[in-house]
Design an enzyme around this catalytic site. Structure first.
Site, PDB file in Angstrom:
ATOM      1  N   ARG A 149      37.132  23.988  54.255  1.00 53.35           N
ATOM      2  CA  ARG A 149      36.633  22.572  54.773  1.00 53.35           C
ATOM      3  C   ARG A 149      36.674  21.722  53.588  1.00 53.35           C
ATOM      4  O   ARG A 149      36.199  22.127  52.470  1.00 53.35           O
ATOM      5  CB  ARG A 149      35.039  22.660  55.417  1.00 53.35           C
ATOM      6  CG  ARG A 149      35.139  23.530  56.773  1.00 53.35           C
ATOM      7  CD  ARG A 149      35.455  22.809  57.796  1.00 53.35           C
ATOM      8  NE  ARG A 149      35.503  23.436  59.060  1.00 53.35           N
ATOM      9  CZ  ARG A 149      36.523  24.343  59.412  1.00 53.35           C
ATOM     10  NH1 ARG A 149      37.400  24.557  58.940  1.00 53.35           N
ATOM     11  NH2 ARG A 149      36.025  24.981  60.544  1.00 53.35           N
ATOM     12  N   HIS A 182      45.628  20.505  57.955  1.00 57.21           N
ATOM     13  CA  HIS A 182      44.790  21.411  58.516  1.00 57.21           C
ATOM     14  C   HIS A 182      45.491  22.475  59.556  1.00 57.21           C
ATOM     15  O   HIS A 182      45.250  22.423  60.745  1.00 57.21           O
ATOM     16  CB  HIS A 182      43.503  20.671  59.325  1.00 57.21           C
ATOM     17  CG  HIS A 182      42.343  21.692  59.636  1.00 57.21           C
ATOM     18  ND1 HIS A 182      41.033  21.166  59.462  1.00 57.21           N
ATOM     19  CD2 HIS A 182      42.253  23.121  59.970  1.00 57.21           C
ATOM     20  CE1 HIS A 182      40.324  22.056  59.977  1.00 57.21           C
ATOM     21  NE2 HIS A 182      40.917  23.347  60.137  1.00 57.21           N
TER      22      HIS A 182
HETATM   23  P1  NDP Z   1      33.238  34.864  57.412  1.00 57.81           P
HETATM   24  O1  NDP Z   1      31.979  34.201  58.236  1.00 57.81           O
HETATM   25  O2  NDP Z   1      33.870  35.816  58.223  1.00 57.81           O
HETATM   26  O3  NDP Z   1      33.026  34.788  56.247  1.00 57.81           O
HETATM   27  C1  NDP Z   1      32.349  33.925  55.269  1.00 57.81           C
HETATM   28  C2  NDP Z   1      32.518  34.588  53.865  1.00 57.81           C
HETATM   29  O4  NDP Z   1      31.893  33.444  52.824  1.00 57.81           O
HETATM   30  C3  NDP Z   1      31.247  35.700  53.625  1.00 57.81           C
HETATM   31  O5  NDP Z   1      32.120  36.807  52.745  1.00 57.81           O
HETATM   32  C4  NDP Z   1      30.222  35.356  52.968  1.00 57.81           C
HETATM   33  O6  NDP Z   1      29.365  36.369  52.114  1.00 57.81           O
HETATM   34  C5  NDP Z   1      30.708  34.317  52.282  1.00 57.81           C
HETATM   35  N1  NDP Z   1      29.732  33.388  52.039  1.00 57.81           N
HETATM   36  C6  NDP Z   1      28.893  32.429  52.779  1.00 57.81           C
HETATM   37  N2  NDP Z   1      28.129  31.751  52.209  1.00 57.81           N
HETATM   38  C7  NDP Z   1      28.109  31.928  50.989  1.00 57.81           C
HETATM   39  C8  NDP Z   1      27.490  31.449  49.780  1.00 57.81           C
HETATM   40  N3  NDP Z   1      26.464  30.682  49.779  1.00 57.81           N
HETATM   41  N4  NDP Z   1      27.866  31.850  48.512  1.00 57.81           N
HETATM   42  C9  NDP Z   1      28.918  32.994  48.385  1.00 57.81           C
HETATM   43  N5  NDP Z   1      29.725  33.701  49.377  1.00 57.81           N
HETATM   44  C10 NDP Z   1      29.241  33.100  50.606  1.00 57.81           C
HETATM   45  O7  NDP Z   1      34.238  33.260  57.863  1.00 57.81           O
HETATM   46  P2  NDP Z   1      35.688  33.482  57.846  1.00 57.81           P
HETATM   47  O8  NDP Z   1      36.354  34.411  56.946  1.00 57.81           O
HETATM   48  O9  NDP Z   1      36.150  33.991  59.283  1.00 57.81           O
HETATM   49  O10 NDP Z   1      36.220  31.930  57.697  1.00 57.81           O
HETATM   50  C11 NDP Z   1      35.864  31.231  56.539  1.00 57.81           C
HETATM   51  C12 NDP Z   1      35.999  29.962  56.761  1.00 57.81           C
HETATM   52  O11 NDP Z   1      37.398  29.431  57.025  1.00 57.81           O
HETATM   53  C13 NDP Z   1      35.691  29.078  58.316  1.00 57.81           C
HETATM   54  O12 NDP Z   1      34.102  29.190  58.229  1.00 57.81           O
HETATM   55  C14 NDP Z   1      36.184  27.912  58.272  1.00 57.81           C
HETATM   56  O13 NDP Z   1      35.575  26.776  57.599  1.00 57.81           O
HETATM   57  C15 NDP Z   1      37.556  28.106  57.474  1.00 57.81           C
HETATM   58  N6  NDP Z   1      38.650  28.161  58.434  1.00 57.81           N
HETATM   59  C16 NDP Z   1      39.652  27.379  58.093  1.00 57.81           C
HETATM   60  C17 NDP Z   1      40.859  27.359  58.869  1.00 57.81           C
HETATM   61  C18 NDP Z   1      42.061  26.533  58.641  1.00 57.81           C
HETATM   62  O14 NDP Z   1      43.089  26.512  59.241  1.00 57.81           O
HETATM   63  N7  NDP Z   1      42.153  25.848  57.366  1.00 57.81           N
HETATM   64  C19 NDP Z   1      41.168  28.493  59.922  1.00 57.81           C
HETATM   65  C20 NDP Z   1      39.968  29.272  60.153  1.00 57.81           C
HETATM   66  C21 NDP Z   1      38.919  29.239  59.297  1.00 57.81           C
HETATM   67  P3  NDP Z   1      28.810  37.444  52.831  1.00 57.81           P
HETATM   68  O15 NDP Z   1      30.139  38.430  53.347  1.00 57.81           O
HETATM   69  O16 NDP Z   1      27.909  38.189  52.047  1.00 57.81           O
HETATM   70  O17 NDP Z   1      28.118  36.920  54.438  1.00 57.81           O
HETATM   71  C1  OXD Z   2      38.545  27.122  62.337  1.00 57.31           C
HETATM   72  C2  OXD Z   2      39.437  26.016  61.725  1.00 57.31           C
HETATM   73  O1  OXD Z   2      37.651  27.153  61.626  1.00 57.31           O
HETATM   74  O2  OXD Z   2      40.757  26.195  62.264  1.00 57.31           O
HETATM   75  O3  OXD Z   2      39.278  28.103  62.686  1.00 57.31           O
HETATM   76  O4  OXD Z   2      39.430  25.481  60.833  1.00 57.31           O
END
Ligand code: NDP
Ligand code: OXD
Length: 309
Positions: free
Chosen positions: A224, A272
């Site tokens: 993000r 994006h």
């Molecule tokens: P998940 O919820 O599956 O994983 C999030 C990860 O981040 C977990 O490993 C979590 O730790 C870790 N995390 C969360 N908070 C913290 C923190 N404070 N400190 C350290 N680690 C932290 O998310 P996804 O992998 O599905 O997606 C991640 C992000 O990617 C989405 O939220 C979205 O914003 C972005 N995205 C962007 C896209 C694009 O096209 N640009 C497309 C899809 C997603 P733990 O495992 O311990 O819970």
């Molecule tokens: C998502 C994105 O969160 O596309 O899947 O950013």
């Protein structure tokens, strides 16, 4: 019984028609034309406007057309207690895997330098370190980060990942929480952000973090825009602390035409698109999640709102 769909731009009717064919028991309507508000039980949304969801008094669940749910939680008038289901799946993971590998390899193999040399008609060969000597760090080891980490490790990179809780991923050095943060950063020559946007991660990519990376590190942000303190990144690029950045996400999207990232020589902007959900595969995932939810079955994509992601 109806559901509403909110997608930005030209794809709305494609989504509506597709969801209608997948969920024929519902009347699928566009957000702009919801019909009787009390009939709406499910809202499938991307970036709903503030106060928009509370107009449906009988909402049973909100579905994010995306893995992130920050765009829903950003609504200060969000009806509390309504479950939120995010959208994941192999399609999304595969697209993100491609994006991350493409951009890690682009920096690793010095493509920006070769492109510059070509524009000057200069033949500038140089020996690259092997992947095994290139340290890549992935922030966030969830569905997307863990997969990207595994794939980069398979290519041969020296990969580490950082998450909130402890994790074990074969071939990947893992760090967790505050305690592991500095050591993780100190070894990250190419840093990839795949964190969710929460109060703990907003602005995490700031001057303090950049200073903890090896000098001349590269940044790839496909999570993000609000993770980045833009002024700090521009300063780190100008000082050479950060040698280059690939940015897919921004504070304001579309990125305004006068934003300095557009013309910065060390920045690659993508709109994006790292991993977009399309109605065909994403729609199937959403329909399957809704059917499980309605049947009272376990929905792995149901968000634990106490974690906030
Ligand atoms: P998940 O919820 O599956 O994983 C999030 C990860 O981040 C977990 O490993 C979590 O730790 C870790 N995390 C969360 N908070 C913290 C923190 N404070 N400190 C350290 N680690 C932290 O998310 P996804 O992998 O599905 O997606 C991640 C992000 O990617 C989405 O939220 C979205 O914003 C972005 N995205 C962007 C896209 C694009 O096209 N640009 C497309 C899809 C997603 P733990 O495992 O311990 O819970
Ligand atoms: C998502 C994105 O969160 O596309 O899947 O950013």
């Amino acid at each position: 019984m109806s559901l509403v769909i909110r997608v930005l731009g030209a794809r709305s009717e494609w989504w509506r028609e597709h969801m209608q064919s997948l969920l024929p028991e519902f009347e699928c309507r566009l957000w702009e034309d919801p019909g009787p508000l009390e009939a709406v039980e499910y809202a499938i949304v991307w970036r709903p406007p503030a106060g928009g969801l509370k107009q449906f008094p009988n909402l049973k669940a909100i579905v994010s057309i995306g893995a992130g749910i920050d765009h829903i939680l950003a609504d200060p008038e969000l009806p509390r207690g309504v479950p939120i289901i995010r959208t994941t799946g192999s399609d999304l993971t595969e697209r993100m895997r491609e994006y991350v590998c493409l951009h890690v390899l682009r920096f690793h193999r010095r493509l920006p330098e070769h492109e510059e040399a070509q524009s000057l008609h200069e033949w500038r060969p140089g020996i690259n370190p092997p992947a095994s000597e290139r340290k890549v760090g992935i922030m966030g080891l969830g569905n997307l980060g863990a997969d990207a980490a595994r794939t980069l490790a398979m290519i041969g990179f020296d990969v580490a990942g950082w998450s909130r809780g402890e994790k074990t991923i074969e071939g990947v050095a893992t760090y967790a929480g505050e305690a592991g943060f500095d050591a993780f950063l100190a070894r990250s020559e190419i840093l990839v952000c795949l964190l969710p946007l929460t109060e703990a991660t907003r602005g995490i990519l700031d001057a303090a973090l950049f200073a903890k990376l090896p000098k001349g590190a590269f940044l790839i942000n496909c999570a993000r825009g609000q993770h980045v303190v833009d002024a700090d990144l521009l300063a780190a690029l100008d000082s050479g602390q950060i040698a280059g950045a690939t940015l897919d996400v921004f504070h304001q999207e579309p990125l305004p035409a006068d934003n300095p990232f557009w013309s910065h020589p060390k920045v690659l902007v993508t709109p994006h698109v790292a991993s977009l959900i399309d109605p065909v595969t994403g729609g199937k995932m959403i329909a399957a999640n809704l059917r499980r939810f309605i049947a009272g079955q376990d929905v792995p994509d149901l968000v634990d709102l106490s974690k906030g992601y």
